[in-house]
Design a protein around this motif. Structure first.
Motif, PDB file in Angstrom:
ATOM      1  N   LYS A   1      14.628  33.787 -67.506  1.00 42.22           N
ATOM      2  CA  LYS A   1      13.918  33.451 -66.264  1.00 42.22           C
ATOM      3  C   LYS A   1      14.832  33.505 -65.046  1.00 42.22           C
ATOM      4  O   LYS A   1      14.415  33.924 -63.956  1.00 42.22           O
ATOM      5  CB  LYS A   1      13.276  32.070 -66.386  1.00 42.22           C
ATOM      6  N   HIS A   2      16.108  33.099 -65.213  1.00 36.36           N
ATOM      7  CA  HIS A   2      16.994  33.085 -64.050  1.00 36.36           C
ATOM      8  C   HIS A   2      17.275  34.492 -63.538  1.00 36.36           C
ATOM      9  O   HIS A   2      17.491  34.687 -62.330  1.00 36.36           O
ATOM     10  CB  HIS A   2      18.300  32.342 -64.366  1.00 36.36           C
ATOM     11  N   LEU A   3      17.237  35.491 -64.434  1.00 35.75           N
ATOM     12  CA  LEU A   3      17.425  36.876 -63.996  1.00 35.75           C
ATOM     13  C   LEU A   3      16.180  37.388 -63.278  1.00 35.75           C
ATOM     14  O   LEU A   3      16.281  38.104 -62.277  1.00 35.75           O
ATOM     15  CB  LEU A   3      17.758  37.768 -65.195  1.00 35.75           C
ATOM     16  N   VAL A   4      15.019  37.024 -63.789  1.00 34.59           N
ATOM     17  CA  VAL A   4      13.765  37.393 -63.123  1.00 34.59           C
ATOM     18  C   VAL A   4      13.751  36.827 -61.704  1.00 34.59           C
ATOM     19  O   VAL A   4      13.419  37.528 -60.734  1.00 34.59           O
ATOM     20  CB  VAL A   4      12.543  36.875 -63.915  1.00 34.59           C
ATOM     21  N   GLN A   5      14.134  35.558 -61.573  1.00 30.86           N
ATOM     22  CA  GLN A   5      14.142  34.902 -60.269  1.00 30.86           C
ATOM     23  C   GLN A   5      15.157  35.537 -59.329  1.00 30.86           C
ATOM     24  O   GLN A   5      14.890  35.717 -58.128  1.00 30.86           O
ATOM     25  CB  GLN A   5      14.433  33.407 -60.436  1.00 30.86           C
ATOM     26  N   LYS A   6      16.321  35.914 -59.860  1.00 33.72           N
ATOM     27  CA  LYS A   6      17.355  36.526 -59.011  1.00 33.72           C
ATOM     28  C   LYS A   6      16.904  37.874 -58.474  1.00 33.72           C
ATOM     29  O   LYS A   6      17.036  38.157 -57.278  1.00 33.72           O
ATOM     30  CB  LYS A   6      18.667  36.690 -59.778  1.00 33.72           C
ATOM     31  N   VAL A   7      16.373  38.719 -59.368  1.00 37.20           N
ATOM     32  CA  VAL A   7      15.924  40.041 -58.930  1.00 37.20           C
ATOM     33  C   VAL A   7      14.806  39.899 -57.896  1.00 37.20           C
ATOM     34  O   VAL A   7      14.775  40.602 -56.887  1.00 37.20           O
ATOM     35  CB  VAL A   7      15.456  40.886 -60.130  1.00 37.20           C
ATOM     36  N   SER A   8      13.889  38.967 -58.144  1.00 35.35           N
ATOM     37  CA  SER A   8      12.795  38.750 -57.203  1.00 35.35           C
ATOM     38  C   SER A   8      13.319  38.327 -55.836  1.00 35.35           C
ATOM     39  O   SER A   8      12.884  38.841 -54.795  1.00 35.35           O
ATOM     40  CB  SER A   8      11.838  37.690 -57.746  1.00 35.35           C
ATOM     41  N   ALA A   9      14.274  37.387 -55.826  1.00 34.51           N
ATOM     42  CA  ALA A   9      14.842  36.923 -54.559  1.00 34.51           C
ATOM     43  C   ALA A   9      15.568  38.047 -53.828  1.00 34.51           C
ATOM     44  O   ALA A   9      15.501  38.149 -52.590  1.00 34.51           O
ATOM     45  CB  ALA A   9      15.801  35.756 -54.814  1.00 34.51           C
ATOM     46  N   ASP A  10      16.252  38.909 -54.577  1.00 35.27           N
ATOM     47  CA  ASP A  10      16.960  40.027 -53.949  1.00 35.27           C
ATOM     48  C   ASP A  10      15.981  41.049 -53.383  1.00 35.27           C
ATOM     49  O   ASP A  10      16.235  41.653 -52.330  1.00 35.27           O
ATOM     50  CB  ASP A  10      17.907  40.680 -54.956  1.00 35.27           C
ATOM     51  N   ILE A  11      14.865  41.269 -54.058  1.00 36.70           N
ATOM     52  CA  ILE A  11      13.832  42.165 -53.532  1.00 36.70           C
ATOM     53  C   ILE A  11      13.265  41.603 -52.236  1.00 36.70           C
ATOM     54  O   ILE A  11      13.042  42.329 -51.263  1.00 36.70           O
ATOM     55  CB  ILE A  11      12.715  42.376 -54.571  1.00 36.70           C
ATOM     56  N   ALA A  12      13.056  40.287 -52.204  1.00 32.42           N
ATOM     57  CA  ALA A  12      12.565  39.644 -50.979  1.00 32.42           C
ATOM     58  C   ALA A  12      13.514  39.915 -49.814  1.00 32.42           C
ATOM     59  O   ALA A  12      13.085  40.163 -48.676  1.00 32.42           O
ATOM     60  CB  ALA A  12      12.398  38.145 -51.204  1.00 32.42           C
ATOM     61  N   LYS A  13      14.823  39.870 -50.090  1.00 32.80           N
ATOM     62  CA  LYS A  13      15.815  40.100 -49.040  1.00 32.80           C
ATOM     63  C   LYS A  13      15.760  41.536 -48.513  1.00 32.80           C
ATOM     64  O   LYS A  13      15.785  41.759 -47.301  1.00 32.80           O
ATOM     65  CB  LYS A  13      17.220  39.790 -49.573  1.00 32.80           C
ATOM     66  N   VAL A  14      15.702  42.517 -49.423  1.00 30.40           N
ATOM     67  CA  VAL A  14      15.721  43.905 -48.957  1.00 30.40           C
ATOM     68  C   VAL A  14      14.438  44.257 -48.210  1.00 30.40           C
ATOM     69  O   VAL A  14      14.445  45.116 -47.317  1.00 30.40           O
ATOM     70  CB  VAL A  14      15.975  44.909 -50.110  1.00 30.40           C
ATOM     71  N   LEU A  15      13.337  43.582 -48.537  1.00 34.31           N
ATOM     72  CA  LEU A  15      12.073  43.868 -47.852  1.00 34.31           C
ATOM     73  C   LEU A  15      12.054  43.362 -46.414  1.00 34.31           C
ATOM     74  O   LEU A  15      11.171  43.715 -45.638  1.00 34.31           O
ATOM     75  CB  LEU A  15      10.890  43.273 -48.627  1.00 34.31           C
ATOM     76  N   THR A  16      13.047  42.529 -46.053  1.00 32.91           N
ATOM     77  CA  THR A  16      13.142  42.072 -44.666  1.00 32.91           C
ATOM     78  C   THR A  16      13.972  43.021 -43.806  1.00 32.91           C
ATOM     79  O   THR A  16      14.032  42.853 -42.586  1.00 32.91           O
ATOM     80  CB  THR A  16      13.782  40.666 -44.591  1.00 32.91           C
TER      81      THR A  16
END
Length: 328
Positions: free
Chosen positions: A266-281
């Motif tokens: 789960k922590h890897l899923v959360q990390k990738v998701s958070a990083d995607i959120a960053k690049v989308l900004t």
């Protein structure tokens, strides 16, 4: 003897501490420490590959590790999605998915995976609309003119479809129902293949993501008659919405995001998701997506899971209304 025993105990303690430190160092190893594979279940050139490459390039810059696009077309996205489901759940495999993923759950009688159990939703990336694009040889410049023309040639026009069943089936069936027209479906492995067929005049119409054909419409190589959604696209301001063009009941908006195999930590899923959120900004990425007709629409793992479940419920009703049969 006492000194020997003490020495052995000291050695044993040293070995334990060494193992603990080694394990701790392994646990703290930064992620990702090697290239990440992003499976796209469509052929190269389509909207999913375009966005996968754009987002993958930004993640590559952030991570210092390559995001490798692995196109696995065929089977209405099932071939690539199955490959993703069977991948090692170590965080190094991402799977591109869109609304077809939810529709396959409803329309495919024998899926080789469970759509709602075998995957971990990571993030929704963008939403895109559906545009009705036609070949310039078709004597119509508006949606009303096209519907009148299609009614004069029932079953004679060819529609380029990005697969059998799923979103492609829903798009074409809803246009038949809402527009009162009929045409033949010609299946391709993805929207890139449909665009190529449209450009070559092998098919006369296509219901296709704008990101795949925006440049061809703007250059006059194809005609764009109408687009789904509540407003016109920044990339195609000259193309009216279906509501503006006289067919408000036609609306097929698709989400597009990333999954991982279900057992991924789960922590890897959360990390990738958070990083995607960053690049989308990032403004340049937002501009590139918008110029292609794609609207960034981030959703975290929990929200993305709800989007998928809600689509299954919503489209089950549409499929029943349209009487779309299941596919073996």
């Amino acid at each position: 003897m006492k000194s020997i025993g003490s020495s052995l105990r000291a050695c044993g303690t040293l070995l334990v501490l060494t193992a603990v430190f080694a394990g701790s160092a392994g646990a703290q190893q930064p992620y990702p420490s090697r290239p990440v594979r992003l499976i796209t279940p469509y052929e190269p050139g389509g909207s999913s590959t375009i966005v996968s490459r754009l987002v993958g390039a930004k993640l590559t810059e952030m991570w210092g590790q390559s995001v490798v696009i692995d196109n696995r077309p065929g089977g209405n996205t099932i071939i690539g999605t199955q490959a993703g489901a069977r991948s090692n759940p170590d965080g190094y495999t991402l799977i591109f998915a869109n609304t077809t993923f939810a529709l396959n759950h409803l329309l495919m009688r024998k899926l080789p995976y469970d759509s709602l159990k075998d995957f971990a939703p990571v993030a929704n990336i963008y939403n895109n609309e559906t545009i009705l694009a036609i070949h310039p040889s078709v004597p119509a410049n508006t949606l009303k003119e096209f519907i009148a023309y299609a009614k004069s040639k029932p079953g004679q026009l060819n529609h380029g479809s990005s697969g059998v069943g799923g979103l492609a089936e829903l798009r074409s069936t809803m246009l038949r129902l809402r527009g009162g027209i009929d045409f033949q479906n010609v299946s391709y492995k993805g929207s890139g293949g449909v665009a190529t067929a449209l450009l070559g005049g092998h098919v006369q119409l296509g219901l296709i993501p704008p990101i795949t054909v925006a440049s061809y419409i703007n250059s006059g190589k194809l005609k764009g008659l109408a687009v789904t959604g509540d407003k016109r696209l920044r990339a195609l301001p000259q193309v009216p919405t279906f509501a503006e063009a006289g067919l408000p009941a036609y609306n097929v908006t698709s989400w597009n995001g990333l999954l991982m195999p279900a057992a991924t930590p789960k922590h890897l899923v959360q990390k990738v998701s958070a990083d995607i959120a960053k690049v989308l900004t990032l403004p340049d990425l937002q501009e590139k997506l918008a110029s292609q007709g794609a609207e960034p629409a981030y959703a975290n793992p929990e929200a993305f899971a709800r989007i998928i479940r809600d689509d299954v419920v919503r489209y089950a009703k549409v499929i029943k209304e349209a009487n779309i049969p299941m596919v073996d």
